[in-house]
Design an enzyme around this catalytic site. Structure first.
Site, PDB file in Angstrom:
ATOM      1  N   GLN A  20     -39.258  91.651  -3.465  1.00 42.67           N
ATOM      2  CA  GLN A  20     -39.386  92.475  -4.570  1.00 42.67           C
ATOM      3  C   GLN A  20     -38.527  93.830  -4.749  1.00 42.67           C
ATOM      4  O   GLN A  20     -39.168  94.544  -5.534  1.00 42.67           O
ATOM      5  CB  GLN A  20     -41.440  92.637  -5.218  1.00 42.67           C
ATOM      6  CG  GLN A  20     -41.681  91.183  -5.092  1.00 42.67           C
ATOM      7  CD  GLN A  20     -42.496  91.513  -5.980  1.00 42.67           C
ATOM      8  OE1 GLN A  20     -43.679  90.794  -5.661  1.00 42.67           O
ATOM      9  NE2 GLN A  20     -43.306  91.311  -7.158  1.00 42.67           N
TER      10      GLN A  20
ATOM     11  N   HIS B 167     -42.769  84.143  -4.446  1.00 40.05           N
ATOM     12  CA  HIS B 167     -41.447  85.533  -4.520  1.00 40.05           C
ATOM     13  C   HIS B 167     -39.924  84.387  -3.495  1.00 40.05           C
ATOM     14  O   HIS B 167     -39.486  85.755  -3.320  1.00 40.05           O
ATOM     15  CB  HIS B 167     -41.936  86.699  -3.939  1.00 40.05           C
ATOM     16  CG  HIS B 167     -42.992  87.415  -5.467  1.00 40.05           C
ATOM     17  ND1 HIS B 167     -41.786  87.405  -6.397  1.00 40.05           N
ATOM     18  CD2 HIS B 167     -43.743  87.253  -5.342  1.00 40.05           C
ATOM     19  CE1 HIS B 167     -42.688  87.807  -7.603  1.00 40.05           C
ATOM     20  NE2 HIS B 167     -43.286  88.309  -7.303  1.00 40.05           N
TER      21      HIS B 167
ATOM     22  N   CYS C  70     -47.094  90.639 -12.570  1.00 42.45           N
ATOM     23  CA  CYS C  70     -47.041  90.264 -11.482  1.00 42.45           C
ATOM     24  C   CYS C  70     -46.033  91.535 -11.481  1.00 42.45           C
ATOM     25  O   CYS C  70     -45.532  92.181 -12.461  1.00 42.45           O
ATOM     26  CB  CYS C  70     -45.884  89.520 -11.638  1.00 42.45           C
ATOM     27  SG  CYS C  70     -44.284  89.318 -10.612  1.00 42.45           S
ATOM     28  N   LEU C  71     -45.581  92.304 -10.437  1.00 42.34           N
ATOM     29  CA  LEU C  71     -45.159  93.719 -10.464  1.00 42.34           C
ATOM     30  C   LEU C  71     -44.117  94.350 -11.165  1.00 42.34           C
ATOM     31  O   LEU C  71     -43.472  95.046 -11.313  1.00 42.34           O
ATOM     32  CB  LEU C  71     -45.079  94.950  -9.566  1.00 42.34           C
ATOM     33  CG  LEU C  71     -47.105  95.120  -9.193  1.00 42.34           C
ATOM     34  CD1 LEU C  71     -46.917  95.337  -7.728  1.00 42.34           C
ATOM     35  CD2 LEU C  71     -47.049  96.117  -9.866  1.00 42.34           C
TER      36      LEU C  71
ATOM     37  N   HIS D  22     -48.532  82.608  -5.630  1.00 43.68           N
ATOM     38  CA  HIS D  22     -48.213  83.687  -6.192  1.00 43.68           C
ATOM     39  C   HIS D  22     -46.836  84.348  -5.077  1.00 43.68           C
ATOM     40  O   HIS D  22     -45.649  84.480  -5.746  1.00 43.68           O
ATOM     41  CB  HIS D  22     -48.455  84.598  -7.401  1.00 43.68           C
ATOM     42  CG  HIS D  22     -47.621  85.576  -7.974  1.00 43.68           C
ATOM     43  ND1 HIS D  22     -48.077  85.772  -9.677  1.00 43.68           N
ATOM     44  CD2 HIS D  22     -47.230  86.743  -7.686  1.00 43.68           C
ATOM     45  CE1 HIS D  22     -47.549  86.362 -10.252  1.00 43.68           C
ATOM     46  NE2 HIS D  22     -46.773  86.992  -9.413  1.00 43.68           N
ATOM     47  N   GLU D  23     -47.764  85.112  -4.826  1.00 43.20           N
ATOM     48  CA  GLU D  23     -47.025  86.028  -3.906  1.00 43.20           C
ATOM     49  C   GLU D  23     -45.691  85.118  -2.564  1.00 43.20           C
ATOM     50  O   GLU D  23     -44.757  85.202  -2.764  1.00 43.20           O
ATOM     51  CB  GLU D  23     -47.572  87.154  -2.489  1.00 43.20           C
ATOM     52  CG  GLU D  23     -48.845  87.391  -3.491  1.00 43.20           C
ATOM     53  CD  GLU D  23     -47.652  88.730  -4.195  1.00 43.20           C
ATOM     54  OE1 GLU D  23     -46.461  89.046  -3.635  1.00 43.20           O
ATOM     55  OE2 GLU D  23     -48.257  89.263  -5.258  1.00 43.20           O
TER      56      GLU D  23
ATOM     57  N   GLY E 195     -50.592  92.377  -4.265  1.00 38.79           N
ATOM     58  CA  GLY E 195     -49.717  91.805  -3.162  1.00 38.79           C
ATOM     59  C   GLY E 195     -48.239  92.212  -3.659  1.00 38.79           C
ATOM     60  O   GLY E 195     -47.778  92.894  -4.500  1.00 38.79           O
TER      61      GLY E 195
END
Ligand code: ZN
Length: 181
Positions: free
Chosen positions: A54, A149, A103-104, A145-146, A49
């Protein structure tokens, strides 16, 4: 169309509330380019995701795509690529479950986070159609989570104790076989 750089924890954009995407612009050249860039970036980094902030874009847009087979989260159900514009989450149950999230934008780490485990997401899809879907279990965590952001929240904000944060290598050695859920 290009792979964009994913910004990391410490970049102020990750702490800002993103703004609603103008629905009339869905389908425009700029919109399609943004979605393609998000997908190409997600594939290049190997995630499941990605939210627009991001890649340093302050709109309320996220994508999720879980392909068949193993991921860094183990064997999980696959979810076809989808775009979530201006999404809103409603909790459908007070029940919570925990997962070791990654997380990226916080590379190399894992953290154990408990979240509501049955939710509904109302959103505009990539073609401009208002849509709603329910999610349970791990997928409910992925959505939360997404979409966090989009509000400037990172999973580390939701860890109950710093001892529940681990480097990936140490997580693999010491925590990866722990019961989840
Ligand atoms: Zn993330």
């Amino acid at each position: 169309m290009s792979v964009r750089k994913i910004i990391r924890m410490g970049h102020p954009r990750l702490r800002e509330r993103a703004v609603d995407y103008p629905v009339t612009q869905i389908g425009s050249g700029a919109f399609l380019e943004l979605i393609t860039d998000l997908q190409e970036t997600l594939h290049a980094y190997g995630g499941i995701g990605l939210a627009a902030p991001q890649i340093d874009v302050g709109f309320r847009i996220a994508i999720i795509e879980i392909e068949d087979g193993m991921t860094r989260y183990g064997e999980i159900e696959s979810i076809p690529f989808a775009v979530y514009v201006n999404p809103q989450i409603t909790r459908l149950s007070a029940d919570a479950a925990g997962y070791w999230e990654a997380c990226l934008s916080v590379p190399g780490m894992r953290g154990y986070v408990e979240r509501p485990q049955h939710i509904r997401v109302d959103f505009i899809d990539g073609k401009g159609k208002p849509t709603s879907r329910e999610a349970r279990g791990f997928l409910a965590t992925v959505f939360q989570h997404e979409l966090d952001h989009l509000d400037g929240t990172l999973y580390i904000d939701r860890i109950k104790h710093p001892s529940l944060l681990s480097f990936e290598e140490e997580w693999l050695e010491h925590h990866s076989d722990e019961e989840m859920g």
